[in-house]
Design an enzyme around this catalytic site. Structure first.
Site, short mmCIF file in Angstrom:
data_model
loop_
_atom_site.label_atom_id
_atom_site.label_comp_id
_atom_site.label_asym_id
_atom_site.label_seq_id
_atom_site.Cartn_x
_atom_site.Cartn_y
_atom_site.Cartn_z
N GLU A 1 0.71 -1.16 0.02
CA GLU A 1 0.00 0.28 -0.03
C GLU A 1 0.79 1.23 0.13
O GLU A 1 0.77 2.08 0.82
CB GLU A 1 -0.98 -0.09 1.15
CG GLU A 1 -2.05 -1.02 1.13
CD GLU A 1 -3.39 -1.07 1.74
OE1 GLU A 1 -3.22 -0.45 2.64
OE2 GLU A 1 -3.94 -2.06 1.73
N GLU B 1 -4.78 -8.77 -0.65
CA GLU B 1 -5.81 -8.48 0.55
C GLU B 1 -7.16 -8.63 0.30
O GLU B 1 -7.12 -7.73 -0.62
CB GLU B 1 -5.13 -7.34 1.25
CG GLU B 1 -3.73 -7.49 2.01
CD GLU B 1 -3.56 -6.21 2.83
OE1 GLU B 1 -4.56 -5.55 3.18
OE2 GLU B 1 -2.07 -5.89 3.01
O1 AHR Z 1 -5.06 -6.15 6.87
C1 AHR Z 1 -5.14 -4.99 7.43
C2 AHR Z 1 -4.52 -3.98 6.60
O2 AHR Z 1 -5.34 -3.56 5.64
C3 AHR Z 1 -3.25 -4.06 6.17
O3 AHR Z 1 -2.15 -3.94 7.25
C4 AHR Z 1 -3.04 -3.04 5.19
O4 AHR Z 1 -2.39 -3.43 4.08
C5 AHR Z 1 -4.52 -2.82 4.67
O5 AHR Z 1 -4.73 -1.44 4.64
#
Ligand code: AHR
Length: 509
Positions: free
Chosen positions: A175, A306
């Site tokens: 991110e 994710e």
């Molecule tokens: O999964 C939780 C968080 O969500 C992670 O650390 C981040 O990459 C995302 O914003």
């Protein structure tokens, strides 16, 4: 009720469903690592080197293909050297992202690699681009993967590991548009070129470098990375320092301040959740289309590293720990995602649920006091679907479309399905997202017939039903006997709010 016809040409295999679409994610966040995977060697719970064995055993049943670690946002403040060597000498750091808690670094590189070995999963390491250095990441690759003699190899051996490990998957930060450094896409691309360059292939350990990709629907980010991390010419050539790029997408229906409750929700909330989950199809199509413009040969992989639901934390728990319950609704979100993933198997090479234990849409919840372990409804979807890993996807044609309902300004298809074949067997997964209405699906299997049919169902009286230490099997799979043979295939009855898998042996016609 009329049945939904679904035509599947079982003798026309499509792209292979990469096993890594069933990947996982473990961050130093709340009780995912500490108190989840890792309880320490002095724990009363059965463990090997501090790794909790009942957690490992439960996850082995899912055939976890890869585990992403150590973050997430944590990855960009993690300095791996702090997590190797004798534990008593490892420095304490502060986990500023997740609850400002002290991190003693007792779970580090060797512990992670031991966990992957126990799970039978490939490691996927997210390197620190935000606050780390190129040298630090380059050294980490050397430490883990180099044979022979070098400064990092010597250090690894001093720390007790003679042989190198095999670590293909490396994330170049996380991110970068947000917690990973608040960079613009162009700034990040320049960083990724440097970091990717100095992450070397040692011996036959060929790296698969994954550039930190877009936030949800930010297609411009993907376009910038495709342009700047590839070489434009008569034919697009991905640069040697980037093999894939990622994207993150969470199913979130409320606001960041109030994301809604995991177990206390209404039917309308359920449908809004399904609409949001189904949008992962639009998201993957959008990013794939951008990538296709530059890379029609599909050499660069798309990685959704994710995904999952994100609700308010359970009342009384640390807001920084992201601990949430998991209901039948979450299971349906997972089933829907997998159908979409299977349809995108030609570009999507990996996906990682966030996160495996005790955080967000987890497979396993553990009780901090009693230690009791609970398998969530989402766990069961991963288990029921594991036969799709490395199978050839089968296209599903829907001549009359799917039943649907209006949800606000959106229209939600309330039935979802996907199919694959492997080793002479077919596996079909079907979800009925409707809260109240049952549905029948007629599988018209062309080019083969199916015998030895077995079906399982995951459902419950209420969408809000979930598992607890006191009632661990409220939502658990059981055999499903409402699958009947028809002239052209199988009729599958889907009760309201259910996830069903049907498998059988294929005989060619
Ligand atoms: O999964 C939780 C968080 O969500 C992670 O650390 C981040 O990459 C995302 O914003």
């Amino acid at each position: 009720m009329s049945a939904v016809p679904a035509v599947i040409n079982v003798d026309v295999p499509g792209p292979v469903i990469n096993r890594h679409l069933y990947g996982h994610f473990a961050e130093h966040l709340g009780r995912c690592v500490y108190g989840g995977f890792y309880v320490g060697e002095d724990s009363d719970l059965p463990n090997e080197g501090g790794l909790r064995l009942d957690v490992v055993d439960a996850l082995r049943a899912l055939n976890i293909p890869n585990l992403r670690w150590p973050g997430g946002c944590f990855a960009d403040e993690y300095h791996w050297m702090d997590g190797v060597g004798p534990k008593e000498r490892r420095p304490i750091m502060v986990n500023t992202h997740w609850g400002n808690v002290e991190e003693n670094n007792h779970f580090g590189t060797h512990e992670f690699m031991a966990l992957c070995e126990l799970l039978g999963a490939e490691p996927y390491i997210s390197g620190n681009v935000g606050s780390g250095t190129v040298r630090e990441m380059s050294d980490w690759v050397e430490y883990l993967t180099r044979e022979g003699d070098s400064p990092m190899v010597r250090l690894r051996k001093e720390n007790g590991r003679e042989e190198p490990w095999r670590v293909r998957f490396w994330g170049l930060g996380n991110e970068a548009w947000g917690c990973g450094g608040h960079m613009s896409a162009a700034q990040y691309a320049a960083e990724a070129r440097k970091f990717g360059t100095y992450c070397r292939d040692h011996g036959d350990n060929q790296l698969y470098r994954i550039a930190a990709g877009a936030n949800s629907f930010d297609y411009a980010w993907t376009e910038t990375l495709m342009k700047q991390l590839g070489e434009l010419g008569c034919a697009y050539r991905p640069a040697p320092f980037m093999q894939a790029l990622s994207v993150h997408y969470y199913t979130l229906t409320g606001t960041w301040q109030d994301k809604g409750q995991a177990t206390d929700f209404g039917t309308d909330d359920h449908y809004r959740t399904m609409v949001q989950a189904a949008r992962v199809d639009e998201l993957l199509t959008g990013h794939s289309n951008v990538m296709d413009c530059y890379d029609p040969g599909r050499n660069v992989g798309l990685v959704l590293d994710e995904w999952g639901t994100w609700w308010n934390v359970e009342p009384g728990t640390n807001p920084g720990f992201l601990y949430q319950q998991n209901t039948l609704r979450d299971a349906l979100v997972a089933g829907l995602h997998f159908d979409v993933f299977h349809r995108h198997a030609d570009r999507l090479v990996m996906a990682n649920i966030a996160q495996t234990v005790n955080v967000l849409q987890a497979m396993i919840l553990t009780d901090p006091e009693s230690g009791a372990l609970v398998l969530t409804p989402t766990y069961h979807v991963f288990e029921m679907n594991k036969g799709h890993q490395d199978a050839a996807s089968l296209r599903v044609d829907l001549p009359s479309g799917l039943p649907s309902r209006e949800v606000g300004e959106d229209r939600l298809a309330t039935v979802s399905l996907s199919a694959s074949r492997k080793d002479g067997r077919i596996l079909v997964s079907l979800s009925n997202l409707d809260a109240d209405e049952a549905a029948d699906v007629d599988l018209d299997l062309r080019g083969g017939s199916v015998t030895d049919v077995r079906a399982r169902i995951l459902t419950a009286d209420r969408l809000q039903d979930h598992n607890t230490p006191e009632a661990p099997a409220t939502v658990a799979p059981r055999p499903h006997d409402q699958v009947t043979a028809t002239a052209s295939g199988l009729r599958v009855h889907l009760p309201a709010r259910s996830f069903v898998t049907v498998e059988g042996s294929l005989d060619g016609r």
